[in-house]
Design an enzyme around this catalytic site. Structure first.
Site, PDB file in Angstrom:
ATOM      1  N   LYS A   1      19.535  -5.379  -3.043  1.00 22.90           N
ATOM      2  CA  LYS A   1      19.839  -4.918  -1.681  1.00 22.90           C
ATOM      3  C   LYS A   1      18.730  -5.400  -0.752  1.00 22.90           C
ATOM      4  CE  LYS A   1      18.899  -1.415   0.950  1.00 22.90           C
ATOM      5  NZ  LYS A   1      18.772  -2.133   2.208  1.00 22.90           N
TER       6      LYS A   1
ATOM      7  N   GLU B   1       6.411  -0.668  -4.902  1.00 27.30           N
ATOM      8  CA  GLU B   1       5.318  -1.331  -4.179  1.00 27.30           C
ATOM      9  C   GLU B   1       5.393  -0.772  -2.763  1.00 27.30           C
ATOM     10  OE1 GLU B   1       3.549  -3.307  -1.786  1.00 27.30           O
ATOM     11  OE2 GLU B   1       4.792  -5.074  -2.205  1.00 27.30           O
TER      12      GLU B   1
ATOM     13  N   CYS C   1       2.111  -5.144   3.629  1.00 29.33           N
ATOM     14  CA  CYS C   1       1.522  -3.935   3.030  1.00 29.33           C
ATOM     15  C   CYS C   1       0.056  -4.149   2.690  1.00 29.33           C
ATOM     16  CB  CYS C   1       2.261  -3.571   1.746  1.00 29.33           C
ATOM     17  SG  CYS C   1       3.991  -3.332   2.021  1.00 29.33           S
TER      18      CYS C   1
ATOM     19  N   GLU D   1      -0.760   3.334   8.011  1.00 29.69           N
ATOM     20  CA  GLU D   1      -0.548   1.897   8.177  1.00 29.69           C
ATOM     21  C   GLU D   1       0.080   1.623   9.555  1.00 29.69           C
ATOM     22  OE1 GLU D   1       1.153  -0.928   4.673  1.00 29.69           O
ATOM     23  OE2 GLU D   1       2.421   0.690   5.341  1.00 29.69           O
TER      24      GLU D   1
HETATM   25  C1  SIN Z   1       3.971  -7.024   1.029  1.00 31.46           C
HETATM   26  O1  SIN Z   1       3.632  -6.908   2.177  1.00 31.46           O
HETATM   27  O2  SIN Z   1       4.569  -6.105   0.464  1.00 31.46           O
HETATM   28  C2  SIN Z   1       3.710  -8.254   0.209  1.00 31.46           C
HETATM   29  C3  SIN Z   1       2.584  -9.060   0.643  1.00 31.46           C
HETATM   30  C4  SIN Z   1       2.206 -10.142  -0.337  1.00 31.46           C
HETATM   31  O3  SIN Z   1       2.907 -10.416  -1.313  1.00 31.46           O
HETATM   32  O4  SIN Z   1       1.149 -10.733  -0.138  1.00 31.46           O
END
Ligand code: SIN
Length: 523
Positions: free
Chosen positions: A217, A292, A326, A423
Protein backbone atom coordinates in the site's frame (compact mmCIF):
# COMPACT_ATOMS: atom_id res chain seq x y z
CA UNK A 1 17.36 10.83 -20.93
CA UNK A 2 13.76 11.61 -21.68
CA UNK A 3 13.72 13.99 -18.76
CA UNK A 4 16.49 16.14 -20.01
CA UNK A 5 14.99 16.40 -23.45
CA UNK A 6 11.66 17.36 -22.00
CA UNK A 7 12.99 19.91 -19.59
CA UNK A 8 14.90 22.05 -22.06
CA UNK A 9 12.31 24.81 -21.78
CA UNK A 10 12.68 24.72 -18.02
CA UNK A 11 16.41 24.91 -18.45
CA UNK A 12 16.23 28.00 -20.63
CA UNK A 13 13.88 29.54 -18.07
CA UNK A 14 16.39 28.87 -15.32
CA UNK A 15 19.22 30.28 -17.40
CA UNK A 16 17.52 33.62 -17.22
CA UNK A 17 18.00 33.57 -13.43
CA UNK A 18 21.74 33.26 -12.88
CA UNK A 19 22.32 31.68 -9.52
CA UNK A 20 24.73 34.30 -8.21
CA UNK A 21 22.16 37.11 -8.08
CA UNK A 22 19.54 35.47 -5.91
CA UNK A 23 19.07 34.91 -2.19
CA UNK A 24 16.87 31.90 -1.59
CA UNK A 25 16.79 31.90 -5.31
CA UNK A 26 13.25 31.31 -6.42
CA UNK A 27 12.77 29.45 -9.67
CA UNK A 28 9.28 29.85 -11.01
CA UNK A 29 8.40 27.12 -13.45
CA UNK A 30 5.75 28.29 -15.82
CA UNK A 31 6.06 25.25 -18.10
CA UNK A 32 3.42 22.61 -17.55
CA UNK A 33 4.97 19.15 -17.21
CA UNK A 34 2.44 17.79 -19.72
CA UNK A 35 5.10 16.63 -22.15
CA UNK A 36 6.74 14.68 -19.36
CA UNK A 37 3.46 13.06 -18.46
CA UNK A 38 2.79 12.12 -22.11
CA UNK A 39 6.21 10.51 -22.34
CA UNK A 40 5.57 8.47 -19.19
CA UNK A 41 2.28 7.35 -20.73
CA UNK A 42 4.02 6.31 -23.95
CA UNK A 43 6.42 4.17 -21.92
CA UNK A 44 3.47 2.57 -20.12
CA UNK A 45 4.79 3.88 -16.81
CA UNK A 46 1.95 6.20 -15.89
CA UNK A 47 -0.45 3.68 -14.41
CA UNK A 48 -3.77 4.73 -12.97
CA UNK A 49 -5.09 1.42 -11.68
CA UNK A 50 -4.18 -0.89 -8.80
CA UNK A 51 -2.52 -4.26 -9.36
CA UNK A 52 -4.29 -7.36 -8.03
CA UNK A 53 -3.38 -10.86 -9.10
CA UNK A 54 -1.47 -9.58 -12.12
CA UNK A 55 -4.43 -7.50 -13.38
CA UNK A 56 -4.66 -3.73 -13.48
CA UNK A 57 -7.96 -2.84 -11.83
CA UNK A 58 -10.12 0.11 -10.83
CA UNK A 59 -11.79 0.33 -7.44
CA UNK A 60 -14.82 -1.99 -7.47
CA UNK A 61 -17.14 0.93 -6.77
CA UNK A 62 -15.36 3.12 -9.33
CA UNK A 63 -14.18 5.68 -6.72
CA UNK A 64 -11.01 7.58 -7.53
CA UNK A 65 -8.54 9.87 -5.83
CA UNK A 66 -6.52 12.54 -7.53
CA UNK A 67 -2.75 12.61 -7.39
CA UNK A 68 -1.46 16.17 -7.30
CA UNK A 69 1.89 17.72 -8.04
CA UNK A 70 2.80 19.47 -4.76
CA UNK A 71 4.81 22.09 -6.64
CA UNK A 72 1.90 23.28 -8.77
CA UNK A 73 -1.25 21.70 -7.27
CA UNK A 74 -1.99 20.33 -10.73
CA UNK A 75 -3.63 16.93 -10.96
CA UNK A 76 -1.25 14.45 -12.57
CA UNK A 77 -3.82 11.68 -12.84
CA UNK A 78 -6.33 9.78 -10.72
CA UNK A 79 -5.93 6.37 -9.11
CA UNK A 80 -8.53 4.04 -7.64
CA UNK A 81 -9.71 4.60 -4.11
CA UNK A 82 -9.60 0.97 -3.01
CA UNK A 83 -10.75 -0.46 0.30
CA UNK A 84 -11.67 -3.72 1.99
CA UNK A 85 -12.84 -5.78 -0.96
CA UNK A 86 -9.89 -5.04 -3.20
CA UNK A 87 -7.45 -5.61 -0.32
CA UNK A 88 -9.04 -8.98 0.48
CA UNK A 89 -8.66 -10.01 -3.15
CA UNK A 90 -5.07 -8.82 -3.18
CA UNK A 91 -4.36 -10.88 -0.05
CA UNK A 92 -6.02 -13.93 -1.63
CA UNK A 93 -3.95 -13.60 -4.78
CA UNK A 94 -0.79 -13.09 -2.75
CA UNK A 95 -1.60 -16.16 -0.67
CA UNK A 96 -2.17 -18.19 -3.84
CA UNK A 97 1.11 -17.01 -5.35
CA UNK A 98 3.04 -17.74 -2.15
CA UNK A 99 2.85 -21.50 -2.67
CA UNK A 100 4.62 -21.43 -6.01
CA UNK A 101 6.90 -18.42 -5.42
CA UNK A 102 8.25 -19.81 -2.16
CA UNK A 103 8.97 -23.15 -3.87
CA UNK A 104 11.29 -21.62 -6.45
CA UNK A 105 14.95 -22.00 -5.75
CA UNK A 106 16.72 -18.97 -4.34
CA UNK A 107 18.63 -18.73 -7.61
CA UNK A 108 15.40 -18.58 -9.61
CA UNK A 109 13.94 -15.83 -7.42
CA UNK A 110 17.24 -14.01 -7.62
CA UNK A 111 17.07 -13.92 -11.43
CA UNK A 112 13.62 -12.32 -11.38
CA UNK A 113 14.78 -9.69 -8.92
CA UNK A 114 17.89 -8.99 -10.94
CA UNK A 115 15.75 -8.48 -14.05
CA UNK A 116 13.52 -6.11 -12.08
CA UNK A 117 16.58 -4.18 -10.91
CA UNK A 118 17.85 -3.92 -14.49
CA UNK A 119 14.50 -2.54 -15.66
CA UNK A 120 14.37 0.03 -12.86
CA UNK A 121 17.84 1.19 -13.82
CA UNK A 122 16.90 1.23 -17.51
CA UNK A 123 13.97 3.52 -16.68
CA UNK A 124 15.68 5.46 -13.94
CA UNK A 125 15.11 8.89 -15.48
CA UNK A 126 11.41 8.23 -16.04
CA UNK A 127 10.98 6.98 -12.48
CA UNK A 128 12.84 10.00 -11.15
CA UNK A 129 10.54 12.26 -13.11
CA UNK A 130 7.53 10.52 -11.62
CA UNK A 131 8.95 10.96 -8.11
CA UNK A 132 9.52 14.67 -8.68
CA UNK A 133 6.06 15.14 -10.15
CA UNK A 134 4.17 13.47 -7.33
CA UNK A 135 6.46 14.07 -4.35
CA UNK A 136 8.20 17.33 -5.24
CA UNK A 137 11.85 16.54 -4.50
CA UNK A 138 14.45 17.93 -6.93
CA UNK A 139 15.00 15.77 -9.98
CA UNK A 140 18.63 15.10 -9.08
CA UNK A 141 17.59 13.92 -5.64
CA UNK A 142 14.80 11.84 -7.20
CA UNK A 143 17.34 10.17 -9.46
CA UNK A 144 19.41 9.45 -6.35
CA UNK A 145 16.34 7.87 -4.79
CA UNK A 146 15.82 5.63 -7.82
CA UNK A 147 19.42 4.39 -7.62
CA UNK A 148 19.06 3.95 -3.84
CA UNK A 149 15.69 2.20 -4.24
CA UNK A 150 17.01 -0.09 -6.97
CA UNK A 151 20.01 -1.00 -4.82
CA UNK A 152 17.72 -2.87 -2.40
CA UNK A 153 16.44 -5.06 -5.24
CA UNK A 154 19.96 -5.78 -6.44
CA UNK A 155 21.28 -6.42 -2.93
CA UNK A 156 18.48 -8.84 -2.04
CA UNK A 157 18.70 -10.56 -5.43
CA UNK A 158 22.21 -11.48 -4.33
CA UNK A 159 21.32 -12.10 -0.69
CA UNK A 160 18.52 -14.51 -1.67
CA UNK A 161 21.23 -17.10 -2.32
CA UNK A 162 22.69 -16.72 1.15
CA UNK A 163 19.73 -17.60 3.38
CA UNK A 164 21.67 -20.15 5.37
CA UNK A 165 20.33 -22.33 8.16
CA UNK A 166 22.39 -24.05 10.86
CA UNK A 167 23.42 -27.50 12.00
CA UNK A 168 23.56 -27.70 15.78
CA UNK A 169 25.82 -30.24 17.53
CA UNK A 170 23.31 -32.56 19.25
CA UNK A 171 23.20 -33.30 22.97
CA UNK A 172 22.22 -36.92 22.32
CA UNK A 173 24.25 -39.17 20.02
CA UNK A 174 21.29 -40.51 18.03
CA UNK A 175 19.94 -37.11 17.10
CA UNK A 176 20.69 -34.57 14.40
CA UNK A 177 19.55 -30.95 14.89
CA UNK A 178 18.92 -28.45 12.12
CA UNK A 179 17.69 -24.88 11.78
CA UNK A 180 15.82 -24.01 8.59
CA UNK A 181 14.90 -20.49 7.56
CA UNK A 182 11.61 -20.22 5.74
CA UNK A 183 9.59 -17.28 4.37
CA UNK A 184 6.91 -15.96 6.73
CA UNK A 185 4.22 -15.86 4.03
CA UNK A 186 2.11 -12.96 2.79
CA UNK A 187 3.50 -9.55 3.74
CA UNK A 188 1.48 -6.34 4.05
CA UNK A 189 3.87 -3.48 3.21
CA UNK A 190 2.67 0.04 4.02
CA UNK A 191 4.90 2.75 2.60
CA UNK A 192 5.20 6.52 3.09
CA UNK A 193 5.20 9.42 0.62
CA UNK A 194 8.66 10.82 1.34
CA UNK A 195 10.50 8.09 -0.61
CA UNK A 196 7.89 6.78 -3.05
CA UNK A 197 10.23 4.12 -4.46
CA UNK A 198 12.96 3.33 -1.95
CA UNK A 199 10.72 2.64 1.03
CA UNK A 200 8.86 0.09 -1.09
CA UNK A 201 11.88 -1.67 -2.54
CA UNK A 202 13.52 -1.79 0.91
CA UNK A 203 10.54 -3.92 2.02
CA UNK A 204 9.59 -5.81 -1.12
CA UNK A 205 13.20 -6.67 -2.09
CA UNK A 206 13.87 -8.88 0.96
CA UNK A 207 10.25 -10.09 1.04
CA UNK A 208 10.38 -11.49 -2.48
CA UNK A 209 13.97 -12.67 -2.14
CA UNK A 210 13.10 -14.75 0.90
CA UNK A 211 10.09 -16.35 -0.83
CA UNK A 212 7.33 -14.17 0.64
CA UNK A 213 4.69 -12.48 -1.50
CA UNK A 214 3.39 -8.98 -0.85
CA UNK A 215 0.44 -6.62 -0.82
CA UNK A 216 1.87 -3.12 -1.02
CA UNK A 217 0.00 0.00 0.00
CA UNK A 218 1.79 3.12 -1.19
CA UNK A 219 0.81 6.52 0.17
CA UNK A 220 -2.25 8.07 -1.45
CA UNK A 221 -0.08 11.15 -2.10
CA UNK A 222 2.51 9.22 -4.12
CA UNK A 223 1.10 6.01 -5.60
CA UNK A 224 2.37 6.54 -9.15
CA UNK A 225 5.99 5.56 -8.61
CA UNK A 226 4.87 2.39 -6.83
CA UNK A 227 2.58 1.51 -9.73
CA UNK A 228 5.34 2.14 -12.28
CA UNK A 229 7.70 -0.05 -10.26
CA UNK A 230 5.03 -2.77 -10.15
CA UNK A 231 4.65 -2.55 -13.93
CA UNK A 232 8.40 -3.12 -14.24
CA UNK A 233 8.13 -6.08 -11.86
CA UNK A 234 5.53 -7.60 -14.21
CA UNK A 235 7.80 -6.92 -17.17
CA UNK A 236 10.58 -8.71 -15.27
CA UNK A 237 8.35 -11.78 -15.15
CA UNK A 238 7.63 -11.71 -11.40
CA UNK A 239 4.54 -13.93 -11.32
CA UNK A 240 1.00 -12.62 -10.98
CA UNK A 241 -0.01 -12.25 -7.38
CA UNK A 242 3.51 -12.20 -5.96
CA UNK A 243 3.33 -8.41 -5.88
CA UNK A 244 0.02 -6.58 -5.53
CA UNK A 245 -0.56 -2.85 -5.12
CA UNK A 246 -3.69 -1.37 -3.54
CA UNK A 247 -4.25 2.22 -2.48
CA UNK A 248 -7.02 4.54 -1.39
CA UNK A 249 -8.87 4.19 1.88
CA UNK A 250 -5.92 3.78 4.27
CA UNK A 251 -7.87 2.71 7.38
CA UNK A 252 -9.83 0.09 5.43
CA UNK A 253 -6.75 -1.28 3.70
CA UNK A 254 -4.79 -1.31 6.97
CA UNK A 255 -7.57 -3.03 8.91
CA UNK A 256 -8.05 -5.67 6.22
CA UNK A 257 -4.35 -6.47 6.24
CA UNK A 258 -4.31 -6.60 10.04
CA UNK A 259 -7.40 -8.77 10.38
CA UNK A 260 -6.34 -11.36 7.81
CA UNK A 261 -4.90 -14.61 9.12
CA UNK A 262 -3.20 -15.09 5.78
CA UNK A 263 -1.08 -11.95 6.20
CA UNK A 264 1.78 -13.07 8.42
CA UNK A 265 3.81 -9.91 8.52
CA UNK A 266 3.24 -6.15 8.52
CA UNK A 267 6.04 -3.81 7.57
CA UNK A 268 5.47 -0.10 7.88
CA UNK A 269 7.35 3.15 7.47
CA UNK A 270 5.61 6.25 8.75
CA UNK A 271 4.50 8.08 11.84
CA UNK A 272 4.96 6.72 15.35
CA UNK A 273 1.23 7.10 16.04
CA UNK A 274 0.18 4.97 13.10
CA UNK A 275 2.96 2.49 13.88
CA UNK A 276 1.61 2.00 17.40
CA UNK A 277 -1.88 1.36 16.03
CA UNK A 278 -0.56 -1.18 13.55
CA UNK A 279 1.43 -2.92 16.26
CA UNK A 280 -1.65 -3.14 18.47
CA UNK A 281 -3.77 -4.31 15.53
CA UNK A 282 -1.28 -7.00 14.60
CA UNK A 283 -1.52 -8.50 18.09
CA UNK A 284 -4.86 -10.14 17.40
CA UNK A 285 -3.47 -12.43 14.74
CA UNK A 286 0.07 -12.37 16.23
CA UNK A 287 1.80 -11.17 13.10
CA UNK A 288 5.44 -10.38 12.78
CA UNK A 289 5.87 -6.59 12.67
CA UNK A 290 8.62 -4.27 11.56
CA UNK A 291 8.20 -0.57 12.07
CA UNK A 292 10.34 2.29 10.86
CA UNK A 293 8.85 5.28 12.66
CA UNK A 294 9.54 8.89 13.45
CA UNK A 295 12.85 10.27 14.63
CA UNK A 296 14.14 13.33 16.46
CA UNK A 297 17.71 13.20 15.25
CA UNK A 298 20.34 15.19 17.13
CA UNK A 299 23.28 16.48 15.14
CA UNK A 300 26.06 17.27 17.62
CA UNK A 301 28.79 19.69 16.58
CA UNK A 302 31.72 19.69 18.98
CA UNK A 303 34.23 22.54 19.36
CA UNK A 304 36.89 20.31 17.82
CA UNK A 305 34.87 19.63 14.64
CA UNK A 306 36.16 20.54 11.21
CA UNK A 307 33.84 23.50 10.57
CA UNK A 308 33.46 22.99 6.80
CA UNK A 309 32.71 19.31 7.27
CA UNK A 310 30.22 20.07 10.03
CA UNK A 311 28.40 22.66 7.93
CA UNK A 312 28.30 20.44 4.86
CA UNK A 313 27.24 17.37 6.81
CA UNK A 314 24.57 19.05 8.91
CA UNK A 315 23.18 20.85 5.87
CA UNK A 316 22.77 17.51 4.10
CA UNK A 317 21.38 15.82 7.20
CA UNK A 318 18.85 18.62 7.74
CA UNK A 319 17.72 19.69 4.29
CA UNK A 320 17.63 16.41 2.34
CA UNK A 321 14.16 16.07 0.80
CA UNK A 322 13.27 19.54 2.18
CA UNK A 323 13.65 18.19 5.70
CA UNK A 324 11.13 15.44 5.11
CA UNK A 325 12.99 12.30 6.12
CA UNK A 326 12.81 10.34 9.36
CA UNK A 327 16.59 10.64 9.68
CA UNK A 328 16.76 14.40 9.06
CA UNK A 329 18.66 16.29 11.74
CA UNK A 330 15.86 17.68 13.91
CA UNK A 331 18.05 19.38 16.52
CA UNK A 332 21.49 20.79 15.86
CA UNK A 333 23.38 20.81 19.16
CA UNK A 334 26.44 23.06 18.96
CA UNK A 335 29.15 23.38 21.60
CA UNK A 336 29.48 26.91 22.99
CA UNK A 337 33.03 27.54 21.71
CA UNK A 338 32.03 27.07 18.07
CA UNK A 339 28.35 28.09 18.27
CA UNK A 340 28.54 31.59 16.73
CA UNK A 341 31.04 30.62 14.04
CA UNK A 342 29.02 27.56 13.13
CA UNK A 343 25.70 29.47 13.11
CA UNK A 344 27.11 32.07 10.68
CA UNK A 345 28.67 29.53 8.33
CA UNK A 346 25.61 27.28 8.45
CA UNK A 347 23.15 30.11 7.80
CA UNK A 348 25.31 31.20 4.87
CA UNK A 349 25.12 27.75 3.35
CA UNK A 350 21.37 27.51 3.98
CA UNK A 351 20.84 30.88 2.33
CA UNK A 352 22.31 29.48 -0.87
CA UNK A 353 19.83 26.64 -1.15
CA UNK A 354 17.82 27.23 -4.27
CA UNK A 355 14.10 26.81 -3.70
CA UNK A 356 11.87 25.87 -6.59
CA UNK A 357 9.99 23.31 -8.60
CA UNK A 358 11.96 20.09 -8.50
CA UNK A 359 11.92 19.95 -12.30
CA UNK A 360 13.92 23.16 -12.58
CA UNK A 361 17.66 22.76 -12.90
CA UNK A 362 19.56 23.83 -9.80
CA UNK A 363 16.68 23.39 -7.38
CA UNK A 364 17.91 22.15 -4.02
CA UNK A 365 14.66 22.50 -2.05
CA UNK A 366 11.30 21.52 -3.41
CA UNK A 367 7.88 22.14 -1.89
CA UNK A 368 6.56 20.46 1.21
CA UNK A 369 4.14 17.65 0.52
CA UNK A 370 0.97 19.57 1.41
CA UNK A 371 -0.60 22.46 3.29
CA UNK A 372 -0.82 20.48 6.55
CA UNK A 373 2.96 20.03 6.46
CA UNK A 374 3.46 23.79 6.08
CA UNK A 375 1.08 24.49 8.93
CA UNK A 376 3.02 22.09 11.15
CA UNK A 377 6.26 23.94 10.34
CA UNK A 378 4.57 27.27 11.09
CA UNK A 379 3.19 26.08 14.41
CA UNK A 380 6.60 24.74 15.51
CA UNK A 381 8.29 28.02 14.59
CA UNK A 382 5.70 30.11 16.37
CA UNK A 383 5.95 27.90 19.48
CA UNK A 384 9.75 28.30 19.42
CA UNK A 385 9.73 32.07 18.94
CA UNK A 386 7.10 32.51 21.64
CA UNK A 387 9.55 30.76 24.01
CA UNK A 388 12.57 32.84 23.06
CA UNK A 389 13.98 31.37 19.83
CA UNK A 390 15.30 33.86 17.26
CA UNK A 391 14.85 33.52 13.52
CA UNK A 392 18.30 33.88 11.98
CA UNK A 393 17.13 33.08 8.46
CA UNK A 394 13.85 32.32 6.71
CA UNK A 395 10.87 31.72 8.94
CA UNK A 396 8.19 32.42 6.32
CA UNK A 397 6.34 30.84 3.48
CA UNK A 398 8.34 31.26 0.31
CA UNK A 399 7.35 33.88 -2.24
CA UNK A 400 6.70 31.03 -4.69
CA UNK A 401 3.53 30.35 -2.71
CA UNK A 402 1.86 26.96 -2.62
CA UNK A 403 3.67 24.71 -0.13
CA UNK A 404 7.11 26.24 -0.63
CA UNK A 405 8.76 27.32 2.63
CA UNK A 406 11.93 29.31 3.16
CA UNK A 407 14.84 27.24 4.49
CA UNK A 408 15.00 28.43 8.07
CA UNK A 409 17.60 28.66 10.82
CA UNK A 410 16.57 29.28 14.44
CA UNK A 411 18.97 30.19 17.25
CA UNK A 412 18.45 30.42 21.06
CA UNK A 413 16.50 27.18 20.93
CA UNK A 414 16.11 25.14 24.11
CA UNK A 415 14.91 21.67 25.02
CA UNK A 416 11.46 22.86 26.13
CA UNK A 417 10.36 23.94 22.68
CA UNK A 418 8.14 21.72 20.55
CA UNK A 419 10.77 21.77 17.82
CA UNK A 420 13.23 20.04 20.19
CA UNK A 421 10.71 17.44 21.31
CA UNK A 422 9.02 16.42 18.05
CA UNK A 423 9.93 15.87 14.45
CA UNK A 424 9.31 19.04 12.42
CA UNK A 425 9.56 17.24 9.04
CA UNK A 426 10.34 20.45 7.23
CA UNK A 427 13.18 22.83 6.32
CA UNK A 428 13.80 24.29 9.78
CA UNK A 429 17.15 23.94 11.55
CA UNK A 430 17.03 24.76 15.27
CA UNK A 431 20.42 25.44 16.87
CA UNK A 432 20.83 24.58 20.56
CA UNK A 433 23.90 25.38 22.64
CA UNK A 434 25.68 22.96 25.00
CA UNK A 435 28.81 23.11 27.17
CA UNK A 436 30.15 19.62 27.78
CA UNK A 437 30.17 16.23 26.07
CA UNK A 438 28.11 14.86 28.92
CA UNK A 439 25.46 17.54 28.47
CA UNK A 440 25.35 16.89 24.70
CA UNK A 441 24.70 13.18 25.28
CA UNK A 442 22.03 13.92 27.88
CA UNK A 443 20.23 16.39 25.57
CA UNK A 444 20.54 14.05 22.59
CA UNK A 445 19.04 11.11 24.47
CA UNK A 446 16.27 13.17 26.08
CA UNK A 447 13.59 11.94 23.68
CA UNK A 448 11.39 8.92 23.09
CA UNK A 449 12.72 8.66 19.56
CA UNK A 450 15.92 6.83 18.68
CA UNK A 451 16.41 6.55 14.94
CA UNK A 452 19.42 8.53 13.69
CA UNK A 453 22.03 10.75 15.32
CA UNK A 454 25.04 12.59 13.92
CA UNK A 455 28.31 13.69 15.52
CA UNK A 456 30.93 16.06 14.15
CA UNK A 457 34.29 15.93 15.95
CA UNK A 458 37.96 15.48 15.08
CA UNK A 459 38.57 13.28 18.09
CA UNK A 460 38.54 9.53 17.53
CA UNK A 461 38.13 8.67 21.25
CA UNK A 462 35.20 11.09 21.48
CA UNK A 463 33.62 9.60 18.33
CA UNK A 464 33.64 6.18 19.98
CA UNK A 465 32.48 7.39 23.37
CA UNK A 466 29.58 9.41 22.03
CA UNK A 467 28.53 6.91 19.35
CA UNK A 468 28.33 4.24 22.05
CA UNK A 469 26.41 6.47 24.47
CA UNK A 470 23.78 7.62 21.97
CA UNK A 471 20.50 5.70 22.26
CA UNK A 472 19.95 5.51 18.51
CA UNK A 473 19.82 2.85 15.83
CA UNK A 474 22.05 4.76 13.39
CA UNK A 475 24.95 7.08 14.10
CA UNK A 476 26.81 9.14 11.52
CA UNK A 477 30.27 10.33 12.52
CA UNK A 478 31.45 13.27 10.39
CA UNK A 479 28.83 12.28 7.78
CA UNK A 480 25.36 13.68 7.19
CA UNK A 481 23.97 11.03 4.83
CA UNK A 482 24.61 7.48 5.93
CA UNK A 483 21.80 5.37 4.46
CA UNK A 484 22.87 2.50 2.23
CA UNK A 485 21.42 -0.85 1.24
CA UNK A 486 24.33 -2.73 2.82
CA UNK A 487 23.84 -1.36 6.36
CA UNK A 488 20.99 -1.98 8.81
CA UNK A 489 18.46 0.87 9.01
CA UNK A 490 16.10 1.14 11.97
CA UNK A 491 15.49 2.68 15.33
CA UNK A 492 15.32 2.01 19.05
CA UNK A 493 12.78 3.25 21.62
CA UNK A 494 9.67 4.59 19.89
CA UNK A 495 11.40 4.91 16.53
CA UNK A 496 10.58 1.35 15.68
CA UNK A 497 11.29 -2.32 15.60
CA UNK A 498 13.41 -4.38 13.29
CA UNK A 499 15.90 -3.42 10.62
CA UNK A 500 15.70 -2.80 6.90
CA UNK A 501 18.52 -3.23 4.40
CA UNK A 502 21.65 -5.34 4.90
CA UNK A 503 21.75 -9.01 5.82
CA UNK A 504 19.67 -8.20 8.93
CA UNK A 505 16.80 -6.90 6.78
CA UNK A 506 16.26 -10.39 5.38
CA UNK A 507 15.64 -11.87 8.85
CA UNK A 508 12.47 -9.79 9.16
CA UNK A 509 10.85 -11.95 6.44
CA UNK A 510 12.02 -15.32 7.70
CA UNK A 511 10.80 -17.78 10.29
CA UNK A 512 13.21 -20.07 12.05
CA UNK A 513 12.28 -23.72 12.12
CA UNK A 514 14.10 -26.22 14.32
CA UNK A 515 14.14 -29.78 13.00
CA UNK A 516 15.21 -32.62 15.27
CA UNK A 517 15.93 -35.98 13.61
CA UNK A 518 15.86 -38.68 16.24
CA UNK A 519 16.67 -42.36 16.55
CA UNK A 520 19.56 -42.28 14.15
CA UNK A 521 21.14 -45.52 15.37
CA UNK A 522 24.66 -46.52 14.57
CA UNK A 523 24.57 -49.61 12.26
C1 SIN B 1 13.06 7.66 5.85
O1 SIN B 1 12.96 8.86 5.93
O2 SIN B 1 12.25 6.93 6.42
C2 SIN B 1 14.16 6.97 5.09
C3 SIN B 1 15.37 7.74 4.91
C4 SIN B 1 16.52 6.94 4.36
O3 SIN B 1 16.37 5.79 3.94
O4 SIN B 1 17.63 7.47 4.36
Amino acid sequence: MAIFRLSSSLRSFCNRFPSSCLRHRAVRVSTEPQAAISRLKELGLLKSQGLIGGKWLDAYDGKKIQVQNPATSEVITSVPCMGRRETSDAIMSSFGAFHSWSKLTAGERSKYLRKWYDLIILHKESLALLITLEQGKPLKEALGEVIYGASFIEFYAEEAKRIYGDIIPPTLGDRRLFVLKQPVGVVGAIAPWNFPLAMITRKVGPALASGCTAVVKPSEFTPLTALAAAELALQAGIPSGALNVVMGNAPEIGDTLLESDQVRKITFTGSTNVGKKLMAGAANTVKKVSLELGGNAPCIIFDDADLDLAVKGSLAAKFRNTGQTCVCANRILVQEGIYDKFADAFANAVENLQVGNGLAEGTAQGPLINEAAVQKVESFISDATSKGAKIMLGGRRHSLGMTFYEPTVLTHVNGEMLISREEVFGPVAPLLKFRTEEEAIRLANDTNAGLAAYIFTSSIPRSWRVAEALEYGLVGVNEGIISTEVAPFGGVKQSGLGREGSKYGMDEYLEIKYVCMGNIKNE
